[in-house]
Design a protein around this motif. Structure first.
Motif, short mmCIF file in Angstrom:
data_model
loop_
_atom_site.label_atom_id
_atom_site.label_comp_id
_atom_site.label_asym_id
_atom_site.label_seq_id
_atom_site.Cartn_x
_atom_site.Cartn_y
_atom_site.Cartn_z
N LEU A 65 -5.86 -0.91 -3.35
CA LEU A 65 -6.53 -0.34 -4.51
C LEU A 65 -5.70 0.81 -5.08
CD1 LEU A 65 -10.11 0.02 -2.93
CD2 LEU A 65 -9.31 -1.83 -4.41
N LEU A 66 -5.56 0.83 -6.40
CA LEU A 66 -4.90 1.94 -7.08
C LEU A 66 -5.92 2.59 -8.03
CD1 LEU A 66 -2.35 3.59 -7.77
CD2 LEU A 66 -1.82 1.88 -9.52
N PHE A 67 -6.37 3.80 -7.67
CA PHE A 67 -7.32 4.56 -8.50
C PHE A 67 -6.52 5.44 -9.45
CE2 PHE A 67 -10.46 2.93 -5.89
CZ PHE A 67 -11.71 3.54 -6.01
N LEU A 68 -6.80 5.36 -10.75
CA LEU A 68 -6.05 6.11 -11.75
C LEU A 68 -6.99 6.96 -12.60
CD1 LEU A 68 -3.68 3.26 -12.99
CD2 LEU A 68 -3.03 5.20 -11.58
N LYS A 69 -6.63 8.24 -12.76
CA LYS A 69 -7.31 9.13 -13.69
C LYS A 69 -6.33 9.51 -14.78
CE LYS A 69 -10.61 11.67 -15.32
NZ LYS A 69 -11.83 11.02 -15.87
N MET A 70 -6.64 9.15 -16.03
CA MET A 70 -5.74 9.41 -17.16
C MET A 70 -6.56 10.00 -18.30
SD MET A 70 -3.61 5.81 -16.88
CE MET A 70 -5.15 4.90 -16.75
N PRO A 71 -6.83 11.29 -18.25
CA PRO A 71 -7.77 11.92 -19.21
C PRO A 71 -7.32 11.86 -20.67
CG PRO A 71 -6.64 13.59 -17.89
CD PRO A 71 -6.32 12.26 -17.27
N ASP B 47 15.14 11.61 -12.16
CA ASP B 47 16.00 12.56 -12.85
C ASP B 47 15.68 12.59 -14.35
OD1 ASP B 47 17.22 13.17 -10.48
OD2 ASP B 47 18.98 11.90 -10.83
N LYS B 48 15.33 11.42 -14.89
CA LYS B 48 15.08 11.30 -16.33
C LYS B 48 13.69 11.81 -16.71
CE LYS B 48 14.16 7.68 -19.76
NZ LYS B 48 14.02 6.20 -19.94
N SER B 49 12.67 11.45 -15.90
CA SER B 49 11.28 11.68 -16.32
C SER B 49 10.45 12.54 -15.37
CB SER B 49 10.58 10.34 -16.52
OG SER B 49 11.28 9.51 -17.41
N GLY B 50 11.02 12.92 -14.22
CA GLY B 50 10.23 13.66 -13.24
C GLY B 50 9.49 12.71 -12.30
N ALA B 51 8.79 13.29 -11.32
CA ALA B 51 8.10 12.47 -10.33
C ALA B 51 6.93 11.72 -10.97
CB ALA B 51 7.59 13.34 -9.19
N PRO B 52 6.73 10.45 -10.62
CA PRO B 52 5.61 9.69 -11.19
C PRO B 52 4.28 10.15 -10.62
CG PRO B 52 6.71 8.38 -9.51
CD PRO B 52 7.54 9.63 -9.69
N PHE B 53 3.19 10.03 -11.42
CA PHE B 53 1.87 10.38 -10.91
C PHE B 53 1.22 9.18 -10.24
CE2 PHE B 53 0.58 8.52 -14.91
CZ PHE B 53 -0.67 7.96 -14.65
N ALA B 54 1.74 7.98 -10.47
CA ALA B 54 1.18 6.76 -9.84
C ALA B 54 2.29 5.73 -9.70
CB ALA B 54 0.05 6.19 -10.69
N GLY C 289 0.83 -1.20 0.00
CA GLY C 289 0.00 0.00 0.00
C GLY C 289 0.86 1.24 0.00
N VAL C 290 0.33 2.34 0.49
CA VAL C 290 1.09 3.59 0.53
C VAL C 290 1.99 3.56 1.77
CG1 VAL C 290 0.94 6.10 0.65
CG2 VAL C 290 -0.78 4.80 -0.62
N GLY C 291 3.28 3.36 1.54
CA GLY C 291 4.24 3.40 2.63
C GLY C 291 4.33 2.15 3.48
N ARG C 292 3.64 1.08 3.12
CA ARG C 292 3.76 -0.14 3.90
C ARG C 292 3.44 -1.37 3.06
NH1 ARG C 292 -1.49 -1.15 7.62
NH2 ARG C 292 -3.08 -0.21 6.30
N GLU C 293 3.92 -2.49 3.53
CA GLU C 293 3.71 -3.77 2.86
C GLU C 293 3.47 -4.82 3.93
OE1 GLU C 293 6.05 -6.96 -0.05
OE2 GLU C 293 7.03 -5.12 0.60
#
Length: 287
Positions: free
Chosen positions: A66-72, A280-287, A53-57
C-alpha cells in the motif's frame, strides 16, 4: 491500514494498492477495511505476482503493498479515458494486458497529451484470466485501464533501469514491417543474434538462455552506445527460414538496434546512478 494512517499523520488523498491474485474474491472487504481503518476515499490498484514494499521485494507470496499519499496542493482525478486527463500535469496508468495493448495506450496518450509524463504498466497475477484485475474504491473495474491524473503541486520523475548490458555490435534496421525486424545492416537479424550469443563465454551462454532482449536506441546521434542508451524490448519470435525477428514493440527503418543480456549488476548500478541524478536535480522524493 491503521499503521499507514498513523505514519502519514493525516487522511490520505490517494492510496495505490497492489494485491496478490488470491485477494480477488475479497476485494470488497479489503476496500471497506481501507476506507474504515485507513480513512481512504480514493483507491486505485491491481493484481500482482510480485510485491515491492519499503526496502524489500518478494514474489510468489500472498499479500499486498500500500502507498498512502497526502498531496494537499494537488487535484487527483481517476478515470478510464485519456480525454478526461486534460489539465493534468502528470499521470499514472494501470491496464489489464489481456484486454488492451500497453503500446496502444502510449500511442494514444502521446497523440492527445504529448507534453504530459505518463508512467505505469500492465498488471500481473496468476495463470487464470480472472487472476488479473484492476480496481478502484468501487471494486473491480469493468474497463481495461485506469488513469490517475495529478494536477498541480507535484512533479513526477520517470526512472527506468532496464537491467541489461549490450552484447554484440549495434546495427541499423534496414528493413522492417510493424513489429518485425526483416533486416539488420542488410543481413538476417537471426544470424546477428546467433553471433551475439556465440560471443559470450560457455558459462554465460547457459545463463543467457531466455535472457536476451532487443535494444532500440533512445537517441541515434551517439558515437558510442552503452547500457542505458536503449529501450529494451522482448524478442517474441524468430522465423528461421528468412531470419526475421518479431519484437514486443513497433520498429522502423533507420533505428539502431543492439542485442541486450539481462544483467542484475548493470540494473543495480544504473538504478543507483539514476536515483542520484534525480536527487541532485530535484531533491529527495516524498514518495
Amino acid at each position: 491500514a491503521s499503521a499507514c494512517l498513523k505514519e502519514l499523520g493525516t487522511d490520505p488523498d490517494l492510496v495505490i494498492a497492489f494485491v496478490t491474485s488470491d485477494y480477488g474474491p475479497h476485494l470488497k472487504a479489503l476496500i471497506q477495511t481501507l476506507q474504515i481503518d485507513g480513512h481512504v476515499a480514493t483507491i486505485v490498484g491491481g493484481s500482482a505476482s510480485g510485491l515491492a514494499g519499503v526496502g524489500r521485494e518478494q514474489e510468489q507470496i500472498s499479500g499486498m503493498t500500500l502507498l498512502f499519499l497526502k498531496m494537499p496542493s494537488t487535484a487527483v482525478h481517476v478515470s478510464s479515458e485519456i480525454g478526461k486527463r486534460r489539465g493534468a500535469d502528470a499521470a499514472v496508468v494501470l491496464c489489464n494486458p489481456l484486454n488492451v495493448s500497453f503500446n496502444s495506450i502510449l500511442n494514444d496518450w502521446n497523440e492527445q497529451l504529448p507534453a504530459v509524463p505518463l508512467v505505469g504498466g500492465s498488471v500481473t497475477g496468476g495463470p487464470d484470466e480472472n487472476d488479473l484485475f484492476i480496481f478502484t474504491a468501487e471494486g473491480k473495474c469493468k474497463k481495461d485501464k485506469i488513469f490517475v491524473g495529478f494536477e498541480g503541486g507535484v512533479r513526477l520523475e520517470p526512472l527506468v533501469s532496464p537491467g541489461c548490458r549490450s552484447i554484440g555490435k549495434p546495427f541499423v534496421i534496414t528493413a522492417a514491417r510493424g513489429n518485425e525486424v526483416l533486416s539488420l545492416g542488410q543481413r538476417e537479424p537471426f544470424t546477428i543474434l546467433e553471433e551475439a550469443f556465440e560471443s559470450l563465454g560457455e558459462e554465460m551462454q547457459i545463463e543467457a538462455e531466455g535472457n536476451i532482449f532487443a535494444g532500440l536506441a533512445i537517441e541515434e546521434e551517439i558515437d558510442e552506445f552503452k547500457s542505458g542508451d536503449f529501450h529494451i524490448h522482448q524478442i517474441v519470435s524468430a522465423t528461421l527460414n528468412d531470419g526475421r525477428l518479431m519484437l514486443g514493440a513497433p520498429v522502423r527503418v533507420g533505428q539502431t538496434m543492439q542485442f541486450q543480456l539481462r544483467d542484475p549488476l548493470a540494473a543495480e548500478s544504473l538504478l543507483e546512478s539514476e536515483c542520484r541524478r534525480i536527487k541532485d536535480k530535484s531533491g529527495a522524493p516524498f514518495a
